[in-house]
Structures are given as structure tokens and as C-alpha cells.
Design an enzyme around this catalytic site. Structure first.
Site, PDB file in Angstrom:
ATOM      1  N   LYS A   1       0.855  -1.190   0.000  1.00  0.00           N
ATOM      2  CA  LYS A   1       0.000   0.000   0.000  1.00  0.00           C
ATOM      3  C   LYS A   1       0.891   1.240   0.000  1.00  0.00           C
ATOM      4  O   LYS A   1       1.778   1.362   0.863  1.00  0.00           O
ATOM      5  CB  LYS A   1      -0.849  -0.027   1.268  1.00  0.00           C
TER       6      LYS A   1
HETATM    7  C1  E4P Z   1      -8.356   1.153   4.112  1.00  0.00           C
HETATM    8  O1  E4P Z   1      -7.543   0.764   3.308  1.00  0.00           O
HETATM    9  C2  E4P Z   1      -8.241   2.433   4.811  1.00  0.00           C
HETATM   10  O2  E4P Z   1      -7.017   2.518   5.440  1.00  0.00           O
HETATM   11  C3  E4P Z   1      -9.367   2.598   5.787  1.00  0.00           C
HETATM   12  O3  E4P Z   1     -10.565   2.175   5.166  1.00  0.00           O
HETATM   13  C4  E4P Z   1      -9.480   3.987   6.352  1.00  0.00           C
HETATM   14  O4  E4P Z   1     -10.666   4.111   7.078  1.00  0.00           O
HETATM   15  P1  E4P Z   1     -10.950   5.317   8.088  1.00  0.00           P
HETATM   16  O5  E4P Z   1     -11.154   6.562   7.292  1.00  0.00           O
HETATM   17  O6  E4P Z   1     -12.175   4.904   8.820  1.00  0.00           O
HETATM   18  O7  E4P Z   1      -9.733   5.414   8.974  1.00  0.00           O
END
Ligand code: E4P
Length: 217
Positions: free
Chosen positions: A83
Site C-alpha cells: 500500500k
Molecule cells: C483502508 O484501506 C483504509 O485505510 C481505511 O478504510 C481507512 O478508514 P478510516 O477513514 O475509517 O480510517
């Protein structure tokens, strides 16, 4: 629509995985910090449980270090998706890792233009953040729709991974729009099973079962 679970909590991943609800897992530095575990150790454990892609996020900001981190993360298991953030350095890293055959999830996407760049850089997944847009009064679901249209217009293979999902309603809306994947916290996935009329209907059946003394076993 594939379901990814957005957590680094092993017990919760196992529970949903046993039910066939997990097509992959996403983590981020905040979720790793919350787990209190070492990133390499917990990511390996998740990869051993789940067959599908497991996203593990780099922590550097410059492309050279991101690439080195990405290569190290990719060695954990074959199902790692590295990522990277949607910055210029993240896109450079995305291109390099994709060319090496590593899956890449480009995260922190908040616009259609960013999603277009990620697709051009060979991203396997683009992660538009719905909830964080909603938080600032911008319609997050509209972004998913826009990206779907653009990717379909040009036949990009990059999968739309709807992220920052906060409600069961987000899940069904993403499925209607045609997101390829939605990643959600375990509680949101479980909440998809709930309906007030199911509870009410079951209470009525239970009352009749007791009244009539119905037994099966
Ligand atoms: C997923 O890859 C993201 O890191 C995650 O959905 C972020 O979610 P949040 O905005 O609730 O922290």
C-alpha cells in the site's frame, strides 16, 4: 463485490474468514498501531490465514525508501499488496513495484484525477476514502461513481477498492455502483445482517413457539 476486512485484529479476521466473508484484508499504520503488534509479524500471520490480497502500507515518504520498504513487505508472502499513498513518490513506487509483478494498493485517494493517475501507474487497487470525504461534506459515493465511469470508459484494470466505509449503507451503495471491492471494519460487515423487521418477526415467531410448545430437538 469482494469484501476486504479493514483491521489487523487476528481474531476478527479469523471469525469472518471462517464464514467466507473475507476476500482480502487491508491494514494501515493506524490499524497496526492499534493492534500493538509488530508490522512484519502481524502481516505474516494475516497472510497465513487469508488467501486473498493483504494490504500492508509503507511508512516512508520518499520514493527510494518506499520502494525498499515495499520490496521487503512483498517478501512476506505471495498475497501481499503493497500500500502506497497517493503522492508523486507513491505513484513512482507503484509503477516500479507493479513492473516487478507486485500487487499495489494506492491509498488516500480523494479525487477522480488521483484515481486516473494511479491506474496509469499500474495500480492493482485504488482506494478512494468515502467516509473521510463525507466528514467534510463531500459525497464520497459520488467519487466511487466517477472513478467507475472513468475506468470503464478506458478499460483500466485497476480495481476500485472502496475504503473508509462507515456504515452498512455504504456497502450496499458501493455494490450498486459497481465497486470491485469494499473494505470495511468487522463491525460494519456484521451490521449488514441486521434489520429491525427481522428482529420483530423473530420475536413474533418465538412467542408462538413458546405458546404452542413447538419443539424440533
Ligand atoms: C483502508 O484501506 C483504509 O485505510 C481505511 O478504510 C481507512 O478508514 P478510516 O477513514 O475509517 O480510517
Amino acid at each position: 463485490m469482494k469484501f476486504f476486512v479493514d483491521t489487523a485484529e487476528i481474531d476478527q479476521i479469523k471469525e469472518l474468514n471462517d464464514l467466507g466473508m473475507v476476500d482480502g484484508v487491508t491494514t494501515n499504520p493506524s490499524l497496526i498501531a492499534k493492534s500493538g503488534r509488530d508490522i512484519l509479524e502481524v502481516t505474516k500471520e494475516i497472510c497465513d490465514i487469508v488467501d486473498g490480497p493483504v494490504s500492508a502500507e509503507v511508512v516512508a515518504l520518499d520514493a527510494e525508501t518506499m520502494l525498499a520498504e515495499g520490496r521487503k513487505l512483498a517478501k512476506i508472502a505471495d498475497n501481499i499488496a503493497v500500500k502506497v499513498p497517493l503522492t508523486w513518490a507513491g505513484l513512482q513506487t507503484c509503477k516500479a513495484l507493479s513492473d516487478e509483478g507486485t500487487m499495489v494498493n494506492v491509498t488516500l485517494c480523494f479525487s477522480a484525477n488521483q484515481a486516473l493517475l494511479a491506474a496509469k501507474a499500474g495500480a492493482t487497487f485504488i482506494s478512494p476514502f468515502i467516509g473521510r470525504l463525507d466528514d467534510i461534506n463531500i459525497d464520497g459515493l459520488e467519487l466511487i461513481e466517477d472513478i467507475r465511469t472513468i475506468y470503464d470508459n478506458y478499460g483500466f484494470d485497476t480495481q476500485i477498492l472502496a475504503a473508509s466505509i462507515r456504515s452498512a449503507n455504504h456497502m450496499s451503495e458501493c455494490a450498486k455502483i459497481g465497486a470491485d471491492v469494499a473494505t470495511a471494519p468487522p463491525a460494519v460487515i456484521k451490521n449488514m445482517a441486521n434489520h429491525v423487521l427481522t428482529d420483530k418477526g423473530l420475536a413474533g415467531f418465538m412467542a408462538d413457539i413458546e405458546k404452542a410448545g413447538i419443539k424440533i430437538l
